[in-house]
Enzyme design. Structure first.
Site, short mmCIF file in Angstrom:
data_model
loop_
_atom_site.label_atom_id
_atom_site.label_comp_id
_atom_site.label_asym_id
_atom_site.label_seq_id
_atom_site.Cartn_x
_atom_site.Cartn_y
_atom_site.Cartn_z
N GLU A 121 0.63 -1.48 0.23
CA GLU A 121 0.44 0.16 0.02
C GLU A 121 1.03 0.72 0.24
O GLU A 121 0.60 2.34 0.42
CB GLU A 121 -1.04 -0.03 1.05
CG GLU A 121 -1.92 -1.13 0.96
CD GLU A 121 -2.60 -1.13 -0.09
OE1 GLU A 121 -3.02 -0.65 -1.05
OE2 GLU A 121 -4.07 -2.28 0.50
N HIS A 136 -2.72 2.26 8.31
CA HIS A 136 -3.75 1.28 8.33
C HIS A 136 -3.54 0.12 8.76
O HIS A 136 -2.29 -0.51 8.86
CB HIS A 136 -3.21 1.00 6.46
CG HIS A 136 -4.47 0.44 5.69
ND1 HIS A 136 -5.53 0.31 5.84
CD2 HIS A 136 -4.17 -1.00 5.66
CE1 HIS A 136 -6.04 -1.08 4.90
NE2 HIS A 136 -4.93 -2.19 5.02
N HIS A 195 -7.45 -3.34 9.90
CA HIS A 195 -8.60 -4.20 9.61
C HIS A 195 -8.98 -3.92 10.80
O HIS A 195 -9.52 -5.28 11.06
CB HIS A 195 -8.07 -5.08 9.10
CG HIS A 195 -7.08 -5.46 7.64
ND1 HIS A 195 -6.69 -6.47 7.44
CD2 HIS A 195 -6.91 -3.94 6.71
CE1 HIS A 195 -5.65 -5.87 5.95
NE2 HIS A 195 -6.21 -4.63 5.84
N GLU A 247 -16.39 11.35 23.49
CA GLU A 247 -15.50 11.95 22.56
C GLU A 247 -14.70 12.14 20.98
O GLU A 247 -13.93 12.74 20.69
CB GLU A 247 -14.28 10.48 23.58
CG GLU A 247 -12.35 10.84 22.97
CD GLU A 247 -12.15 11.75 24.35
OE1 GLU A 247 -12.97 11.92 25.18
OE2 GLU A 247 -11.43 12.10 24.47
N HIS A 257 -12.68 -3.71 4.01
CA HIS A 257 -11.41 -3.91 3.93
C HIS A 257 -10.75 -3.23 5.22
O HIS A 257 -9.96 -3.73 6.30
CB HIS A 257 -10.91 -3.41 2.82
CG HIS A 257 -9.22 -3.57 2.32
ND1 HIS A 257 -7.79 -3.73 1.21
CD2 HIS A 257 -8.35 -3.22 3.96
CE1 HIS A 257 -6.72 -3.48 2.45
NE2 HIS A 257 -7.19 -3.91 3.61
#
Ligand code: 2HA
Ligand code: ZN
Length: 273
Positions: free
Chosen positions: A116, A139, A141, A169, A210
């Site tokens: 990525e 990144h 999941h 929050e 994803h």
């Protein structure tokens, strides 16, 4: 002179990848991080001055020419980064023309940056325009957030409002809300372009089915953003598990008051006031 592996930057990366793995956000080779370091932070180390390999980027990164990024490796497992940082992490320097990069440390068994990397670098470029202090793209999941991408309309306003209303929050931590791209093939330049377009407006972008792309100034702040978003998504899941009926909520007016109290400006048009 000290070795780069003993730097606080490598320690930070080891800790945050271990933490994220322990949250079940980075099964197998899932997830990747890139962390911009300044030349003066890097160049005092003795073992970062030799180019070990160079690769073409396949897109124009001249906006970040000469910048250093400490990054996780493609195919590598977050579970392993803590114990083998010199294999699963690498330090790269973007070339002077912005068309390629050099590996100057790490990836000692022949690794390369995350698949990525285009999305990371394009996101960095876009976030740097918003905030010159921008340093981190993270990144992973996050389970409950991904689940929401199946059950909820993929609409930025709708998703941001749910996440804001699940805990007081949220709106303080991501007042601009969360961006969403369509489902796309990971690892491509195309998903990088779409993600970075959203990064102009949002610090965090949902990849439906994803995961999440989050950006920020420090590793702590960026990881904290992921934590708060996923915590809100987890509460949403639990509300569903308790029957899903909302008896009382944080109103839009109350969200506006929280934001004002903390000096934040909510995304225009996302609150009904
Ligand atoms: O690095 O998470 O999106 C593996 C991934 C790809
Ligand atoms: Zn992923």
């Amino acid at each position: 002179m000290t070795k780069f592996v003993d730097s606080p930057y490598v320690l930070n990366m080891r800790e945050v990848t271990r933490e994220s793995y322990n949250r079940y956000w980075d099964e197998r080779n899932g997830g990747n991080v890139s962390y911009r370091l300044l030349a003066e932070e890097v160049e005092s180390y003795e073992d970062v001055h030799e180019v070990k390999a160079s690769f073409e980027l396949g897109f124009d990164a001249s906006a970040i020419a000469g910048y250093y990024y400490l990054v996780t490796g493609t195919g590598r497992y977050f579970r392993n980064v803590y114990s083998r940082p010199t294999l699963d992490l690498g330090l790269v320097k973007i070339s002077a023309d912005g068309q390629s990069y050099d590996i100057v440390w790490g990836f000692e068994d022949g690794g390369k940056p995350t698949s990525e990397f285009p999305s990371h670098l394009m996101s960095h470029i876009e976030r740097l325009k918003v905030n010159p202090e921008q340093r981190v793209v993270f990144h992973c999941h996050p389970t409950n957030l991904i689940a929401m991408s199946f059950t909820q309309p993929l609409d930025e306003r709708h998703l941001s409002r749910i996440l804001w209303k699940m805990q007081a929050e949220s709106i303080v931590v991501f007042p601009q809300g969360i961006g969403v791209i369509p489902y796309m093939t990971p690892g491509t330049n195309d998903i990088g372009v779409k993600t970075s377009e959203k990064m102009a407006e949002f610090q965090a972008v949902l990849w439906p089915h994803h995961g999440l792309f989050a950006s920020g100034v420090t590793l702590d702040e960026t990881y904290g953003l992921v934590e708060v978003i996923e915590k809100a998504a987890m509460i949403f899941s639990q509300v569903g598990a308790q029957g899903g009926k909302i008896l009382q909520e944080i109103t839009d007016q109350e969200l506006q008051e929280i934001a004002e109290f903390f000096g934040m400006t909510p995304h225009a048009g996302f609150l009904d006031l």
